[in-house]
Design an enzyme around this catalytic site. Structure first.
Site, PDB file in Angstrom:
ATOM      1  CB  THR A  28      -0.729   0.226   1.405  1.00 62.96           C
ATOM      2  OG1 THR A  28       0.132  -0.196   2.661  1.00 62.96           O
ATOM      3  CG2 THR A  28      -1.882  -1.349   1.360  1.00 62.96           C
ATOM      4  CB  CYS A  29       3.873   2.280   1.636  1.00 65.33           C
ATOM      5  SG  CYS A  29       3.640   2.237   3.489  1.00 65.33           S
ATOM      6  CG  PHE A  30       6.492   0.979  -1.939  1.00 64.40           C
ATOM      7  CD1 PHE A  30       6.645   2.216  -2.493  1.00 64.40           C
ATOM      8  CD2 PHE A  30       6.009  -0.087  -0.996  1.00 64.40           C
ATOM      9  CE1 PHE A  30       8.540   2.419  -1.234  1.00 64.40           C
ATOM     10  CE2 PHE A  30       7.147   0.067  -0.074  1.00 64.40           C
ATOM     11  CZ  PHE A  30       8.040   1.433  -0.782  1.00 64.40           C
ATOM     12  CG  ASP A  77       5.037  -1.792   1.306  1.00 65.95           C
ATOM     13  OD1 ASP A  77       4.647  -2.426   1.214  1.00 65.95           O
ATOM     14  OD2 ASP A  77       4.110  -0.803   1.538  1.00 65.95           O
TER      15      ASP A  77
END
Length: 131
Positions: free
Chosen positions: A81-83, A114
């Site tokens: 999700t962070c990317f 991540d």
């Protein structure tokens, strides 16, 4: 809007947008309801909607990598999700892919760290890449 999402999608170095599993991915998303697409965005990006304007996208894009495994039909997709990124297995059919993605977007709602090879690869792609 899937056409906008497609415009803002990049593929990992071993992924061709014409690969059969990528065509299956886009077909699955096209068959999703609006609510299922919202769940997908939450699964892959922790957001419930796409940016409203081109300017709002800035240099963000969805990234798709292939989840390499010996039995892809037995695996769920993996999100980072962070990317705004996902590892997508080489599913053998639309039906299997849809079943796996629906399960993932409904049941896999924890945000990961991540800290995987693909997550680090996304970070290495950096902000210098063009849309």
């Amino acid at each position: 809007d899937l056409s906008i999402l497609r415009q803002h999608t990049r593929y990992g170095v071993t992924v061709d947008p014409d690969d059969s599993h990528i065509r299956i991915f886009w077909q699955v998303l096209s068959e999703f309801t609006a609510q299922q697409r919202t769940l997908f965005l939450s699964f892959i990006w922790s957001r419930t909607r796409l940016p409203a304007t081109e300017e709002d996208w800035d240099d963000q894009c969805m990234k798709i990598h292939t989840l390499e495994c010996t039995s892809p039909d037995l695996h769920l997709p993996v999100s980072h999700t962070c990317f705004f990124s996902m590892e997508w297995p080489r599913y053998s059919s639309v039906e299997i892919a849809k079943e796996k993605l629906l399960y993932a977007i409904v049941n896999c709602v924890d945000i990961d760290a991540d800290n995987t090879a693909e997550g680090r690869s996304n970070m290495a792609m950096g902000r210098d890449d063009e849309l």
